[in-house]
Design a protein around this motif. Structure first.
Motif, PDB file in Angstrom:
ATOM      1  N   ILE A   1      -2.091 -13.598 -41.575  1.00  0.00           N
ATOM      2  CA  ILE A   1      -1.798 -12.256 -41.074  1.00  0.00           C
ATOM      3  C   ILE A   1      -2.715 -11.970 -39.880  1.00  0.00           C
ATOM      4  O   ILE A   1      -3.671 -12.705 -39.629  1.00  0.00           O
ATOM      5  CB  ILE A   1      -2.011 -11.155 -42.142  1.00  0.00           C
ATOM      6  N   LYS A   2      -2.412 -10.906 -39.162  1.00  0.00           N
ATOM      7  CA  LYS A   2      -3.344 -10.419 -38.149  1.00  0.00           C
ATOM      8  C   LYS A   2      -4.412  -9.575 -38.858  1.00  0.00           C
ATOM      9  O   LYS A   2      -4.134  -8.921 -39.854  1.00  0.00           O
ATOM     10  CB  LYS A   2      -2.612  -9.566 -37.113  1.00  0.00           C
ATOM     11  N   TYR A   3      -5.608  -9.579 -38.325  1.00  0.00           N
ATOM     12  CA  TYR A   3      -6.701  -8.796 -38.899  1.00  0.00           C
ATOM     13  C   TYR A   3      -6.976  -7.522 -38.101  1.00  0.00           C
ATOM     14  O   TYR A   3      -7.760  -6.683 -38.533  1.00  0.00           O
ATOM     15  CB  TYR A   3      -7.990  -9.627 -38.915  1.00  0.00           C
TER      16      TYR A   3
ATOM     17  N   GLY B   1      -1.188  -5.501 -39.733  1.00  0.00           N
ATOM     18  CA  GLY B   1      -2.096  -6.383 -40.443  1.00  0.00           C
ATOM     19  C   GLY B   1      -3.515  -6.075 -40.030  1.00  0.00           C
ATOM     20  O   GLY B   1      -3.895  -6.311 -38.884  1.00  0.00           O
ATOM     21  N   GLN B   2      -4.273  -5.502 -40.947  1.00  0.00           N
ATOM     22  CA  GLN B   2      -5.638  -5.092 -40.606  1.00  0.00           C
ATOM     23  C   GLN B   2      -6.582  -5.384 -41.762  1.00  0.00           C
ATOM     24  O   GLN B   2      -6.272  -5.080 -42.923  1.00  0.00           O
ATOM     25  CB  GLN B   2      -5.688  -3.610 -40.265  1.00  0.00           C
TER      26      GLN B   2
ATOM     27  N   TYR C   1      -7.012  -5.395 -47.236  1.00  0.00           N
ATOM     28  CA  TYR C   1      -6.032  -5.671 -46.188  1.00  0.00           C
ATOM     29  C   TYR C   1      -4.882  -4.673 -46.294  1.00  0.00           C
ATOM     30  O   TYR C   1      -4.427  -4.349 -47.389  1.00  0.00           O
ATOM     31  CB  TYR C   1      -5.507  -7.104 -46.319  1.00  0.00           C
ATOM     32  N   SER C   2      -4.415  -4.209 -45.129  1.00  0.00           N
ATOM     33  CA  SER C   2      -3.367  -3.187 -45.149  1.00  0.00           C
ATOM     34  C   SER C   2      -2.419  -3.384 -43.981  1.00  0.00           C
ATOM     35  O   SER C   2      -2.734  -4.053 -42.998  1.00  0.00           O
ATOM     36  CB  SER C   2      -3.984  -1.784 -45.078  1.00  0.00           C
ATOM     37  N   GLY C   3      -1.223  -2.767 -44.103  1.00  0.00           N
ATOM     38  CA  GLY C   3      -0.237  -2.813 -43.036  1.00  0.00           C
ATOM     39  C   GLY C   3       1.115  -3.282 -43.536  1.00  0.00           C
ATOM     40  O   GLY C   3       1.242  -3.801 -44.652  1.00  0.00           O
TER      41      GLY C   3
END
Length: 279
Positions: free
Chosen positions: A45-47, A53-54, A60-62
């Protein structure tokens, strides 16, 4: 008597050997691919994309994270069995080819070039290139209105350059190091518009500190078909496609969209049909 003792000892050795072989076989099964007995599943995922994606101190959320959790559950994994891995845009194909991750859910647009290297399940979201503007700005209603406006995107991104080259040649193109820096400039009126995918813009605008300050112009300048990347030839593709269909049919997809993008009044497209890639 000696013969009997030797035979009994041999039987014990044989039993131990068989037990060790069985354990070894089970260990290998735990390390198998495509969910076959694995104790963990690795997901890319993206961070650094709020709303998608965070990585935060709380976890982690999104939207991409919610999609990944749903898929993992359908594949037989609980949330605590997911091993999250940061998948930067430039690293995604390599991570899949090396087997660093089982699948990637990271605003990963399906393109012919990428399909030469990896397979895609989905698409699961149809996004568009758009611009984010201040909530009280009513001067930008078409791409042509960006002429003579200060247009921001991140350094190295093609989004702003595409607008300048094809739609608004007189736009004043500015490149900032991060989207957050562009948002600050937009808030301070140092720039007039920020451009990238509308889903990404909606995620940033939905952050608590920015609620009500920005809006999407709704220009829909490109189609971005987000897919789930898997290794070429992986049998996970069909399983993930089935999970995505279930997510739409049971209402979980729409619930996730509203939860992550709702504060930005994101006028999202209906869930795309599997395999329907818009050009």
């Amino acid at each position: 008597m000696k013969l009997r003792k030797v035979t009994a000892a041999s039987a014990v050795v044989l039993a131990l050997a068989l037990s060790a072989t069985a354990c070894s076989s089970n260990d290998k099964k735990d390390e198998g691919s495509s969910g076959g007995g694995k104790k963990k599943i690795a997901v890319g995922i993206k961070y650094d994309q709020p709303g998608l994606g965070q990585k935060t101190p709380q976890g982690y959320s999104g939207f991409d994270v919610d999609v990944a959790k749903y898929i993992a559950k359908k594949l037989g994994y609980d949330e605590n069995q997911i091993e999250w891995k940061e998948s930067k845009s430039a690293d995604r194909e390599t991570m899949l080819q090396r087997g660093d991750v089982d699948f990637i859910t990271a605003t990963y647009s399906i393109t012919p070039e990428r399909e030469q290297k990896v397979d895609f399940a989905g698409p699961y979201l149809l996004a568009h290139q758009d611009v984010l503007i201040r909530a009280d700005d009513n001067s930008i209603k078409s791409p042509a209105d960006l002429n003579s406006k200060k247009l921001c995107s991140v350094t190295g991104s093609t989004s702003a350059q595409n607008v300048k080259d094809k739609l608004a040649p007189k736009a004043d193109l500015l490149q900032y190091p991060t989207y957050s820096a562009c948002l600050t400039g937009l808030q301070n009126k140092a720039i007039d518009a920020l451009t990238t995918d509308d889903s990404i813009l909606a995620g940033y605008a939905s952050q608590e500190q920015f609620k009500g300050k920005f809006k999407l112009a709704g220009l829909k300048m490109t189609n971005e078909n987000y897919g789930i990347g898997v290794k070429k030839g992986s049998d996970l593709k069909d399983k993930i496609n089935k999970a995505l269909e279930d997510m739409v049919s049971d209402g979980s997809w729409e619930k996730a969209v509203e939860a992550n993008f709702g504060p930005a009044n994101y006028k999202y497209e209906p869930a795309p049909k599997i395999g329907d890639v818009k050009s």
